[in-house]
Design a protein around this motif. Structure first.
Motif, PDB file in Angstrom:
ATOM      1  N   LEU A 105      44.967   1.353 -12.410  1.00 50.40           N
ATOM      2  CA  LEU A 105      46.221   1.365 -13.548  1.00 50.40           C
ATOM      3  C   LEU A 105      44.696   1.676 -15.265  1.00 50.40           C
ATOM      4  CD1 LEU A 105      48.452   1.877 -15.992  1.00 50.40           C
ATOM      5  CD2 LEU A 105      48.360  -0.754 -15.811  1.00 50.40           C
ATOM      6  N   LEU A 106      43.680   1.008 -15.524  1.00 49.51           N
ATOM      7  CA  LEU A 106      42.798   1.232 -16.005  1.00 49.51           C
ATOM      8  C   LEU A 106      42.132   2.646 -16.179  1.00 49.51           C
ATOM      9  CD1 LEU A 106      41.544  -2.650 -16.553  1.00 49.51           C
ATOM     10  CD2 LEU A 106      43.428  -1.193 -18.490  1.00 49.51           C
ATOM     11  N   ALA A 107      41.920   2.922 -14.679  1.00 48.64           N
ATOM     12  CA  ALA A 107      40.742   3.886 -14.279  1.00 48.64           C
ATOM     13  C   ALA A 107      40.937   5.335 -14.900  1.00 48.64           C
ATOM     14  CB  ALA A 107      40.225   4.121 -13.130  1.00 48.64           C
ATOM     15  N   LEU A 108      42.829   4.987 -14.504  1.00 46.88           N
ATOM     16  CA  LEU A 108      43.990   6.167 -15.128  1.00 46.88           C
ATOM     17  C   LEU A 108      43.747   6.055 -16.699  1.00 46.88           C
ATOM     18  CD1 LEU A 108      46.650   6.546 -12.453  1.00 46.88           C
ATOM     19  CD2 LEU A 108      45.338   7.650 -12.191  1.00 46.88           C
ATOM     20  N   LEU A 109      44.041   5.666 -17.491  1.00 49.85           N
ATOM     21  CA  LEU A 109      44.059   4.946 -18.895  1.00 49.85           C
ATOM     22  C   LEU A 109      43.241   5.833 -19.253  1.00 49.85           C
ATOM     23  CD1 LEU A 109      45.773   1.795 -19.566  1.00 49.85           C
ATOM     24  CD2 LEU A 109      46.436   4.726 -19.570  1.00 49.85           C
TER      25      LEU A 109
END
Length: 319
Positions: A105-109
């Protein structure tokens, strides 16, 4: 004066022997000539297929078999579903899945949005785009270990560059890799910097394929920068965005190098333990190859589900 005939006569050209009549079937000589002409291409193709089969298909089949086997005292026996039971009864598995999903999730953001924004900024430059593309892609060309060591220096709590900047700004220093609340985010930042170059160049190529008339029409309608991005840029690059979203989900859910080298794998209080690192532990620390293969098979099925959902969604979108 001769009468017209229904049969045509063949005029023999000087110095040329007419081809023998084969009854409409290709001759053996033609087949041999075609085979000889394409022999090099067939050789390269067969070599590529063999390499792909040996390094990709065989490990997948072998993993599937190992997931239902158990090896003890050098003897391999069928274990049924016991390896999956061992994996799902392990308390660390749920923390590993939580960390993996949070990392994704953080990497996609960051890793999905930042390269797209960088590509839009580069696309606005009329000069020097080649240097900017090189600058953006440079981290990808660096060996991953060198990039990780660079970030390990930046994150060092004693002499690290980030804490030096915080001291100059009179801000509290941070334990970037030692704090359970910051370690995973620090790994995400390092991974984004290391891998964003390829995605940025793909987005840039997609942006340069958008007709300029669309932006001109949007400007005539009074659209600003954000409205042009929302109504022109994103719709025109929708398929590329969806494909890159799938590719980044698959890549980030298999993250291993960054947490392994930055935090030793598990991290403080297990905050950076990922599913792939847990597979590594099962295989090389616990010598339980069956459990490692079972967990790898679960991850494979999950990622295959994402791929199938993307294929169905893209097919529906095209129709």
């Amino acid at each position: 004066m001769t009468a017209p005939t229904l049969t045509t006569t063949t005029t023999k050209e000087p110095g040329r022997t007419p081809a023998p009549d084969t009854g409409g079937k290709p001759g053996r000589g033609a087949f041999t000539h075609a085979l000889r002409r394409n022999l090099t291409a067939h050789g390269f193709l067969i070599g590529a297929v063999l390499c792909f089969a040996f390094f990709s298909w065989y490990p997948m089949v072998r993993e599937f078999v190992l997931a239902f086997q158990k090896t003890e005292d050098g003897r391999t026996t069928w274990a049924g579903w016991s390896n999956f039971t061992t994996v799902f009864n392990d308390p660390a598995i749920w923390q590993a899945w939580r960390n993996t999903l949070l990392f994704t999730l953080l990497a996609l953001l960051l890793g999905f949005v930042v390269p797209f924004v960088v590509a839009i900024v580069i696309n606005e430059f009329r000069q020097g785009q080649g240097y900017l593309r090189l600058l953006v892609y440079l981290p990808v060309m660096l060996p991953p270990v060198a990039s990780v060591l660079l970030f390990k220096y930046l994150y060092d709590p004693g002499y690290g560059l980030l804490n030096e900047v915080f001291r100059l700004l009179h801000l509290p220093e941070q334990q970037w890799l030692q704090d359970p609340d910051l370690s995973l985010l620090s790994v995400v930042v390092a991974s984004t910097w290391m891998n964003m170059g390829g995605a940025a160049l793909i987005y840039l190529a997609a942006l340069q394929g958008i007709p300029g008339e669309l932006y001109e029409a949007a400007e005539l309608d009074g659209a600003g920068l954000l409205r042009k991005i929302w109504h022109v840029t994103i719709p025109q690059t929708r398929l590329i965005l969806l494909l890159m979203l799938l590719m980044q989900i698959i890549a980030t859910m298999q993250v291993f190098v960054e947490p392994f080298l930055l935090t030793g794998g598990a991290g403080p209080e297990g905050s950076t333990t990922t599913v792939v690192y847990l597979i590594y532990q099962y295989a090389f620390n616990f010598n339980n190859y069956g459990a490692a293969a079972a967990l790898g098979l679960v991850l494979l099925v999950l990622l295959a589900g994402f791929s199938a959902a993307y294929a169905k969604f893209s097919r529906t979108d095209e129709e």
